[in-house]
Write a protein that holds these residues in place. Structure first.
Motif, PDB file in Angstrom:
ATOM      1  N   MET A 134       0.832  -1.195   0.000  1.00 47.95           N
ATOM      2  CA  MET A 134       0.000   0.000   0.000  1.00 47.95           C
ATOM      3  C   MET A 134       0.870   1.251   0.000  1.00 47.95           C
ATOM      4  O   MET A 134       1.998   1.242   0.465  1.00 47.95           O
ATOM      5  CB  MET A 134      -0.913   0.005   1.221  1.00 47.95           C
ATOM      6  N   GLN A 135       0.299   2.331  -0.513  1.00 50.49           N
ATOM      7  CA  GLN A 135       1.019   3.586  -0.555  1.00 50.49           C
ATOM      8  C   GLN A 135       1.054   4.212   0.838  1.00 50.49           C
ATOM      9  O   GLN A 135       0.414   3.740   1.773  1.00 50.49           O
ATOM     10  CB  GLN A 135       0.337   4.520  -1.553  1.00 50.49           C
ATOM     11  N   ALA A 136       1.797   5.302   0.955  1.00 53.47           N
ATOM     12  CA  ALA A 136       1.895   6.010   2.227  1.00 53.47           C
ATOM     13  C   ALA A 136       0.509   6.456   2.680  1.00 53.47           C
ATOM     14  O   ALA A 136      -0.363   6.786   1.863  1.00 53.47           O
ATOM     15  CB  ALA A 136       2.814   7.214   2.069  1.00 53.47           C
ATOM     16  N   LEU A 137       0.330   6.463   3.989  1.00 54.37           N
ATOM     17  CA  LEU A 137      -0.975   6.830   4.528  1.00 54.37           C
ATOM     18  C   LEU A 137      -1.271   8.308   4.316  1.00 54.37           C
ATOM     19  O   LEU A 137      -0.395   9.158   4.339  1.00 54.37           O
ATOM     20  CB  LEU A 137      -1.024   6.513   6.022  1.00 54.37           C
ATOM     21  N   LYS A 138      -2.559   8.581   4.141  1.00 54.62           N
ATOM     22  CA  LYS A 138      -3.060   9.944   4.112  1.00 54.62           C
ATOM     23  C   LYS A 138      -3.961  10.129   5.324  1.00 54.62           C
ATOM     24  O   LYS A 138      -4.409   9.157   5.928  1.00 54.62           O
ATOM     25  CB  LYS A 138      -3.855  10.188   2.817  1.00 54.62           C
ATOM     26  N   LYS A 139      -4.229  11.383   5.671  1.00 54.17           N
ATOM     27  CA  LYS A 139      -5.131  11.682   6.774  1.00 54.17           C
ATOM     28  C   LYS A 139      -6.073  12.798   6.369  1.00 54.17           C
ATOM     29  O   LYS A 139      -5.699  13.704   5.607  1.00 54.17           O
ATOM     30  CB  LYS A 139      -4.357  12.084   8.033  1.00 54.17           C
ATOM     31  N   ILE A 140      -7.302  12.725   6.893  1.00 53.66           N
ATOM     32  CA  ILE A 140      -8.278  13.761   6.584  1.00 53.66           C
ATOM     33  C   ILE A 140      -9.269  13.871   7.734  1.00 53.66           C
ATOM     34  O   ILE A 140      -9.604  12.867   8.375  1.00 53.66           O
ATOM     35  CB  ILE A 140      -9.015  13.441   5.256  1.00 53.66           C
ATOM     36  N   HIS A 141      -9.718  15.093   8.013  1.00 54.99           N
ATOM     37  CA  HIS A 141     -10.761  15.289   9.008  1.00 54.99           C
ATOM     38  C   HIS A 141     -12.093  14.874   8.389  1.00 54.99           C
ATOM     39  O   HIS A 141     -12.468  15.356   7.308  1.00 54.99           O
ATOM     40  CB  HIS A 141     -10.824  16.749   9.449  1.00 54.99           C
ATOM     41  N   ALA A 142     -12.789  13.985   9.076  1.00 60.66           N
ATOM     42  CA  ALA A 142     -14.065  13.471   8.579  1.00 60.66           C
ATOM     43  C   ALA A 142     -14.985  13.247   9.773  1.00 60.66           C
ATOM     44  O   ALA A 142     -14.760  12.343  10.577  1.00 60.66           O
ATOM     45  CB  ALA A 142     -13.862  12.159   7.824  1.00 60.66           C
ATOM     46  N   GLY A 143     -16.000  14.099   9.910  1.00 60.75           N
ATOM     47  CA  GLY A 143     -16.884  13.986  11.057  1.00 60.75           C
ATOM     48  C   GLY A 143     -16.130  14.237  12.347  1.00 60.75           C
ATOM     49  O   GLY A 143     -15.445  15.249  12.501  1.00 60.75           O
ATOM     50  N   VAL A 144     -16.219  13.291  13.285  1.00 61.48           N
ATOM     51  CA  VAL A 144     -15.579  13.458  14.601  1.00 61.48           C
ATOM     52  C   VAL A 144     -14.161  12.914  14.622  1.00 61.48           C
ATOM     53  O   VAL A 144     -13.519  12.904  15.674  1.00 61.48           O
ATOM     54  CB  VAL A 144     -16.416  12.761  15.698  1.00 61.48           C
ATOM     55  N   LEU A 145     -13.665  12.476  13.475  1.00 63.17           N
ATOM     56  CA  LEU A 145     -12.365  11.812  13.421  1.00 63.17           C
ATOM     57  C   LEU A 145     -11.384  12.510  12.491  1.00 63.17           C
ATOM     58  O   LEU A 145     -11.776  13.216  11.556  1.00 63.17           O
ATOM     59  CB  LEU A 145     -12.533  10.373  12.913  1.00 63.17           C
ATOM     60  N   GLU A 146     -10.102  12.260  12.738  1.00 67.34           N
ATOM     61  CA  GLU A 146      -9.082  12.395  11.709  1.00 67.34           C
ATOM     62  C   GLU A 146      -8.796  10.973  11.266  1.00 67.34           C
ATOM     63  O   GLU A 146      -8.234  10.172  12.023  1.00 67.34           O
ATOM     64  CB  GLU A 146      -7.811  13.049  12.238  1.00 67.34           C
ATOM     65  N   ILE A 147      -9.214  10.641  10.068  1.00 67.28           N
ATOM     66  CA  ILE A 147      -9.126   9.264   9.586  1.00 67.28           C
ATOM     67  C   ILE A 147      -7.855   9.074   8.779  1.00 67.28           C
ATOM     68  O   ILE A 147      -7.557   9.841   7.854  1.00 67.28           O
ATOM     69  CB  ILE A 147     -10.360   8.888   8.734  1.00 67.28           C
ATOM     70  N   ALA A 148      -7.105   8.047   9.141  1.00 69.24           N
ATOM     71  CA  ALA A 148      -5.929   7.644   8.369  1.00 69.24           C
ATOM     72  C   ALA A 148      -6.360   6.580   7.376  1.00 69.24           C
ATOM     73  O   ALA A 148      -7.126   5.667   7.726  1.00 69.24           O
ATOM     74  CB  ALA A 148      -4.849   7.104   9.297  1.00 69.24           C
ATOM     75  N   TYR A 149      -5.878   6.699   6.149  1.00 72.66           N
ATOM     76  CA  TYR A 149      -6.293   5.748   5.125  1.00 72.66           C
ATOM     77  C   TYR A 149      -5.200   5.580   4.082  1.00 72.66           C
ATOM     78  O   TYR A 149      -4.357   6.459   3.882  1.00 72.66           O
ATOM     79  CB  TYR A 149      -7.596   6.196   4.454  1.00 72.66           C
ATOM     80  N   ALA A 150      -5.231   4.426   3.442  1.00 69.24           N
ATOM     81  CA  ALA A 150      -4.349   4.174   2.301  1.00 69.24           C
ATOM     82  C   ALA A 150      -5.162   4.366   1.030  1.00 69.24           C
ATOM     83  O   ALA A 150      -6.347   4.025   0.988  1.00 69.24           O
ATOM     84  CB  ALA A 150      -3.792   2.763   2.361  1.00 69.24           C
ATOM     85  N   GLU A 151      -4.528   4.921   0.016  1.00 70.53           N
ATOM     86  CA  GLU A 151      -5.212   5.134  -1.258  1.00 70.53           C
ATOM     87  C   GLU A 151      -4.305   4.694  -2.392  1.00 70.53           C
ATOM     88  O   GLU A 151      -3.100   4.963  -2.380  1.00 70.53           O
ATOM     89  CB  GLU A 151      -5.599   6.604  -1.435  1.00 70.53           C
ATOM     90  N   SER A 152      -4.902   4.017  -3.349  1.00 74.67           N
ATOM     91  CA  SER A 152      -4.150   3.567  -4.523  1.00 74.67           C
ATOM     92  C   SER A 152      -5.055   3.598  -5.741  1.00 74.67           C
ATOM     93  O   SER A 152      -6.274   3.693  -5.629  1.00 74.67           O
ATOM     94  CB  SER A 152      -3.595   2.149  -4.298  1.00 74.67           C
ATOM     95  N   GLY A 153      -4.433   3.509  -6.912  1.00 73.40           N
ATOM     96  CA  GLY A 153      -5.196   3.558  -8.153  1.00 73.40           C
ATOM     97  C   GLY A 153      -5.394   4.976  -8.649  1.00 73.40           C
ATOM     98  O   GLY A 153      -5.065   5.952  -7.960  1.00 73.40           O
ATOM     99  N   PRO A 154      -5.947   5.132  -9.848  1.00 70.60           N
ATOM    100  CA  PRO A 154      -6.138   6.464 -10.440  1.00 70.60           C
ATOM    101  C   PRO A 154      -7.173   7.279  -9.677  1.00 70.60           C
ATOM    102  O   PRO A 154      -8.193   6.755  -9.230  1.00 70.60           O
ATOM    103  CB  PRO A 154      -6.609   6.152 -11.869  1.00 70.60           C
ATOM    104  N   SER A 155      -6.906   8.570  -9.539  1.00 74.97           N
ATOM    105  CA  SER A 155      -7.805   9.448  -8.784  1.00 74.97           C
ATOM    106  C   SER A 155      -9.165   9.583  -9.441  1.00 74.97           C
ATOM    107  O   SER A 155     -10.151   9.923  -8.769  1.00 74.97           O
ATOM    108  CB  SER A 155      -7.174  10.828  -8.614  1.00 74.97           C
ATOM    109  N   ASN A 156      -9.244   9.327 -10.740  1.00 76.36           N
ATOM    110  CA  ASN A 156     -10.522   9.418 -11.446  1.00 76.36           C
ATOM    111  C   ASN A 156     -11.161   8.047 -11.658  1.00 76.36           C
ATOM    112  O   ASN A 156     -12.111   7.907 -12.431  1.00 76.36           O
ATOM    113  CB  ASN A 156     -10.345  10.128 -12.786  1.00 76.36           C
TER     114      ASN A 156
END
Length: 297
Positions: free
Chosen positions: A1-23
């Motif tokens: 998996m690629q490096a983790l990303k983080k984003i504020h979502a609701g009551v959390l800062e969610i860490a997630y992995a993302e792969s594949g084309p953005s579209n």
């Protein structure tokens, strides 16, 4: 998996992995208890190679995902898991996605599919209709099924809370072995996921989850409306592929009929021989192909 990303979502800062084309076609892969995003280490590349935008988040209480406020209840109830997934979709500005998961993550996917079907293109769910019927939770089951839930009853007690707090790895490693008796995993595989259980909120979220589903504790009032909707056991209307593992140590496999009334859309159900409770990690190719079936439908 690629490096983790983080984003504020609701009551959390969610860490997630993302792969594949953005579209690409968005696909959310949701892990269960006691596992983490490594359950999808082989599924994610398969889907990304097929052109999907693959997002694999750590659930609340796992890995680097964190609550934004110390005052937010550390709830593990099903409505919270579904709301977290919806909030992540909103934060990423993804209006509609294919949702796939098992155990807690499968429950989050089922909740979104049932309550917000307009946000779900299709559903892959291990253990079929994975929305809890809390009103019936204290009705005794057959003894041969009850013994499989020993860990849930253990977590109902303060002894269980203390046991999980004292040695998270020993408890969760035992569950891995009992739930997937035919899956041979090594210590490195377990350790990669077990690191996620060091999250400071892990124990509180887990304990609340297993008490709330039996109606033993109150839920977070913020999710009361969602829980009220789930109490009606709403049908899942989106296209679905559901699975059971023939060797699942948590739930005995069932065939299509028992949950048929809970799926009003198209649904295919499959029982997979030699598979325990952690399907995406045990047979990633089968799980990944099911996701692609719905992507290409």
């Amino acid at each position: 998996m690629q490096a983790l990303k983080k984003i504020h979502a609701g009551v959390l800062e969610i860490a997630y992995a993302e792969s594949g084309p953005s579209n690409g076609q968005p696909v959310f892969l949701m892990h269960g208890f006691p596992y983490d995003i490594h359950a999808y280490d082989e599924v994610s590349p398969m889907l990304a190679a097929a052109g999907c935008r693959v997002i694999v988040p750590f659930l609340r209480g796992y890995g680097p995902t964190r609550f934004l406020s110390p005052s937010t209840p550390r709830s593990g109830e099903q409505a919270a898991l579904g709301a977290d997934l919806l909030a992540l979709m909103d934060a990423l500005q993804i209006p509609k996605a294919l949702l796939a998961g098992y155990d807690w993550g499968g429950r989050a996917a089922c909740v979104v599919a049932a309550v917000w079907p307009e946000r779900c293109q299709g559903l892959v769910s291990f253990n079929s209709y994975n929305i809890q019927n809390i009103a019936q939770a204290l009705v005794p089951d057959l003894p041969e099924n009850e013994h499989r839930l020993w860990y849930q009853y253990y977590f109902h007690s303060e002894r269980g809370r203390a046991g999980l707090e004292k040695d998270r790895r020993a408890v969760t490693r035992l569950l891995w072995k009992l739930w997937s008796p035919t899956w041979i995993f090594n210590e490195d595989t377990f350790s990669k996921s077990a690191a996620a259980f060091d999250n400071p909120d892990f124990v509180e979220v887990v304990i609340h989850s297993y008490r709330h589903r039996f109606g033993l504790v109150e839920g977070d009032p913020a999710y009361a409306e969602i829980e009220a909707r789930l109490a009606k056991q709403p049908a899942i209307t989106v296209p679905a592929i559901t699975f059971d593992g023939e060797d699942d140590g948590v739930r005995k496999p069932s065939y299509e009929a028992p949950h048929a009334q809970r799926f009003s859309g198209s649904r295919v159900h499959r029982v997979i021989p030699g598979v325990g409770h952690n399907m995406p990690q045990e047979v990633p190719e089968i799980f990944g192909k099911a996701v692609l079936e719905l992507v290409r439908a």
